[in-house]
Design a protein around this motif. Structure first.
Motif, mmCIF file in Angstrom:
data_model
loop_
_atom_site.group_PDB
_atom_site.id
_atom_site.type_symbol
_atom_site.label_atom_id
_atom_site.label_comp_id
_atom_site.label_asym_id
_atom_site.label_seq_id
_atom_site.Cartn_x
_atom_site.Cartn_y
_atom_site.Cartn_z
ATOM 1 N N GLU A 1 0.824 -1.209 0.000
ATOM 2 C CA GLU A 1 0.000 0.000 0.000
ATOM 3 C C GLU A 1 0.857 1.256 0.000
ATOM 4 N N ALA A 2 0.646 2.112 -1.008
ATOM 5 C CA ALA A 2 1.424 3.348 -1.146
ATOM 6 C C ALA A 2 1.275 4.253 0.082
ATOM 7 N N ALA A 3 0.162 4.163 0.792
ATOM 8 C CA ALA A 3 -0.052 5.000 1.972
ATOM 9 C C ALA A 3 0.892 4.641 3.106
ATOM 10 N N ASN A 4 1.481 3.434 3.084
ATOM 11 C CA ASN A 4 2.314 2.965 4.191
ATOM 12 C C ASN A 4 3.775 2.728 3.821
ATOM 13 N N PHE A 5 4.136 2.968 2.558
ATOM 14 C CA PHE A 5 5.487 2.679 2.084
ATOM 15 C C PHE A 5 5.978 3.793 1.170
ATOM 16 N N VAL A 6 7.302 3.929 1.091
ATOM 17 C CA VAL A 6 7.957 4.847 0.160
ATOM 18 C C VAL A 6 8.679 3.984 -0.867
ATOM 19 N N GLY A 7 8.541 4.312 -2.147
ATOM 20 C CA GLY A 7 9.213 3.551 -3.196
ATOM 21 C C GLY A 7 8.435 2.308 -3.575
ATOM 22 N N THR A 8 9.107 1.431 -4.303
ATOM 23 C CA THR A 8 8.473 0.209 -4.787
ATOM 24 C C THR A 8 8.724 -0.928 -3.806
ATOM 25 N N VAL A 9 7.631 -1.470 -3.289
ATOM 26 C CA VAL A 9 7.691 -2.563 -2.313
ATOM 27 C C VAL A 9 6.629 -3.586 -2.701
ATOM 28 N N MET A 10 7.044 -4.841 -2.789
ATOM 29 C CA MET A 10 6.135 -5.924 -3.151
ATOM 30 C C MET A 10 6.009 -6.885 -1.969
ATOM 31 N N SER A 11 4.820 -7.481 -1.832
ATOM 32 C CA SER A 11 4.569 -8.377 -0.704
ATOM 33 C C SER A 11 3.974 -9.694 -1.188
ATOM 34 N N ASP A 12 4.524 -10.774 -0.660
ATOM 35 C CA ASP A 12 4.003 -12.115 -0.913
ATOM 36 C C ASP A 12 3.502 -12.685 0.400
ATOM 37 N N PRO A 13 2.197 -12.925 0.536
ATOM 38 C CA PRO A 13 1.717 -13.521 1.778
ATOM 39 C C PRO A 13 2.269 -14.937 1.939
ATOM 40 N N VAL A 14 2.744 -15.244 3.121
ATOM 41 C CA VAL A 14 3.212 -16.589 3.448
ATOM 42 C C VAL A 14 2.151 -17.288 4.285
ATOM 43 N N PHE A 15 1.627 -16.556 5.283
ATOM 44 C CA PHE A 15 0.589 -17.119 6.140
ATOM 45 C C PHE A 15 -0.249 -15.988 6.708
ATOM 46 N N ALA A 16 -1.561 -16.099 6.602
ATOM 47 C CA ALA A 16 -2.489 -15.133 7.192
ATOM 48 C C ALA A 16 -3.127 -15.778 8.419
ATOM 49 N N PRO A 17 -3.459 -14.976 9.411
ATOM 50 C CA PRO A 17 -4.008 -15.550 10.642
ATOM 51 C C PRO A 17 -5.237 -16.431 10.401
ATOM 52 N N GLU A 18 -5.186 -17.609 10.969
ATOM 53 C CA GLU A 18 -6.315 -18.535 10.974
ATOM 54 C C GLU A 18 -6.431 -19.050 12.398
#
Length: 134
Positions: free
Chosen positions: A12-29
């Motif tokens: 999310e551009a609102a929370n980061f500066v520059g180009t940042v990519m995210s790959d989810p590994v595990f979401a809370p279950e």
């Protein structure tokens, strides 16, 4: 959990500066409250200042990065380094200006469902300070 079911997304551009990519590994279950993501910061990419209700653990996978707890010097981080961030500690992390960095980020929500609180971007002056090297 197959990789194709968890596509890469731009942070999310609102929370980061520059180009940042995210790959989810595990979401809370339930009952787990753990979240894990592989985050790729292009050169100069970084988070805004933020804090985590239960703290955060970063494990650097590749590249050269930077990390700073508010009020402390900027630290250089490299592959194999683990950063343990205390609960509710304002901090930021990202790549070095000329090198990308990838880390595994792990954090939890607390019993009230609180996770991450985001704040202002890290200034270029703060980001540009020479880091303390390991």
């Amino acid at each position: 959990m197959r990789a194709a079911s968890r596509p890469t997304s731009k942070a999310e551009a609102a929370n980061f500066v520059g180009t940042v990519m995210s790959d989810p590994v595990f979401a809370p279950e339930g009952p787990s409250r753990l979240r894990a993501s592989r985050v790729s910061f292009m050169p100069g990419g970084r988070t805004n200042w933020h804090k985590h209700a239960v703290g955060q653990v970063l494990y650097v996978l590749s590249g050269v990065g930077r990390y700073q707890l508010e009020g402390e010097p900027v630290q250089e981080i490299k592959p194999g380094d683990t950063v343990v961030i205390p609960p509710n500690a304002r901090h930021w992390h990202g790549s070095a200006p000329d090198t990308m960095m990838v880390h595994l980020a792990m954090s939890e929500t607390n019993e009230k469902g609180e996770a991450t609180s985001w704040f202002e971007p890290v200034s270029d002056a703060d980001y540009g300070k020479a880091p303390t090297k390991a």
